[in-house]
Design an enzyme around this catalytic site. Structure first.
Site: not given
Ligand code: NAD
Length: 338
Positions: A155, A264, A296-297, A299
């Site tokens: 993301i 939440e 939380h929308q 996604f």
């Molecule tokens: P991902 O695993 O592809 O990427 C996460 C990144 O964070 C990785 O590059 C990892 O190296 C990095 N990371 C890990 N620990 C870290 C730290 N201590 N400091 C900095 N970076 C660090 O995950 P993604 O698919 O990109 O998702 C990211 C986040 O988005 C998820 O963890 C989730 O919390 C959130 N998310 C939210 C929704 C929503 O509807 N709001 C939906 C999906 C995901």
């Protein structure tokens, strides 16, 4: 396989029932969240299907085990709500959806940022009252501003590219594993303190782990560029909401857009419009004119729901057939967010 689908909303039923035509599982849709009070509903189901605010702790896993459940299928990537060691001790496999449409969250992040910066949320409320005045709606352009992206995985990479290549922002990044594709387009990786002190906008895309819990707190807010905007579409507990309120009151924070909130689970995914909300921190956040909150929308797109449904049902089919569980979450993992 017989599956009890907890926290199921009409949109979950639609996407899972439609994808299930190709899998043929016996799905029972249940509205309640899975927790210690509702675990009894899972008795006799070899699999349960759950979402981000279901509480699959040790007590719930013991209850699931007693009822004969052998599989927990998460409709999410994150598993911070599952006690993986307890699941392992009961011989219960945990599977998840590791990736689904990162564009859903990335696009929503950009929409929150633009709405916050250009006051779209306030403008719409005014226009509905036939108030077409512009006082208080003065925004700033993204072009040329500095954005700090924390977490540049699926993301964060899309957000960083959209801001750099689409809007012409200067993008700074922090990640424990820097992303070479972003470095190749001129995105600079730096330390968190440096990123905080230089960023006009801070957007969070790292998982929730012990290392990232309350990453945004009173200390980091004090070190950040005065008046910065904070965007969080990742996980609520990355942010200390009390410290954010103090930062908004003092003006250290210029605006906040949140799609996630630490507490939440008691609020989101339900209609509470006739209820008294007892969370004073959340209610205080909503009083600021420069705060935009969604439930939380990020996604929540047709593409993401279809993808989540297909992967979840495939995970269940793999377990039923005794195939290798490619999306199994092993025990003793660092806790990770959705
Ligand atoms: P991902 O695993 O592809 O990427 C996460 C990144 O964070 C990785 O590059 C990892 O190296 C990095 N990371 C890990 N620990 C870290 C730290 N201590 N400091 C900095 N970076 C660090 O995950 P993604 O698919 O990109 O998702 C990211 C986040 O988005 C998820 O963890 C989730 O919390 C959130 N998310 C939210 C929704 C929503 O509807 N709001 C939906 C999906 C995901």
């Amino acid at each position: 396989m017989r599956v009890a689908v907890f926290s199921s909303k009409p949109y979950d039923r639609n996407s899972l029932a439609s994808a299930n035509a190709a899998f043929g599982h016996d799905l029972t849709f249940l509205e309640p969240r899975l927790d210690q009070a509702t675990v009894v509903l899972a008795a006799g189901y070899p699999a349960v299907c759950v979402f981000v605010n279901d509480q699959i702790d040790a007590a719930v896993l013991a209850g699931l085990s007693r009822g004969g459940t052998r599989l927990v299928a998460l409709r999410s990537a994150g598993f911070n709500n599952v006690d993986l060691d307890a699941a392992d001790a009961h011989g219960i496999d945990v599977v998840r959806v590791p990736a689904y449409s990162p564009w859903s969250v990335a696009e929503f992040t950009i929409s929150l940022l633009l709405s916050l910066e250009r006051r779209v949320h306030r403008a719409w409320a005014r226009v509905r009252e036939n108030d077409f005045s512009l006082d208080g709606l003065l925004g700033r352009e993204l072009h040329g501003r500095t954005v700090g992206v924390v977490g540049t995985g699926r993301i964060g990479e899309l957000v960083a590219k959209a801001l750099k290549l689409g809007f012409g922002c200067e993008v700074l990044a922090y990640d424990v594993h820097p992303n070479r594709r972003l470095q190749e387009i001129g995105i600079e990786y730096t330390s968190i303190p440096d990123l905080l002190s230089r960023s006009d906008i801070l957007t969070l895309h790292c998982p929730l782990t012990p290392d990232t819990h309350h990453l945004v707190n009173a200390d980091s807010i004090a070190r950040a560029k005065p008046g910065f905007l904070l965007i969080n579409t990742s996980r609520g507990a990355l942010v200390d909401a009390d410290a954010v309120i103090d930062g908004l009151k003092s003006g250290r924070i210029g605006g906040v857009a949140l799609d996630v909130y630490e507490q939440e689970a008691d609020l989101f995914f339900q209609n509470l419009s006739n209820e008294i909300i007892h969370d004073d921190v959340f209610q205080r956040l909503l009083t600021f004119p420069n705060v935009l909150v969604t439930g939380h929308q990020a996604f929540f797109t047709q593409e993401a729901l279809s993808s989540i449904a297909r992967t979840t049902l495939q995970n269940i089919s793999d377990a039923e057939a005794g195939r290798a569980l490619v999306n199994r979450v092993p025990p003793a993992q660092p806790r990770k967010a959705e």
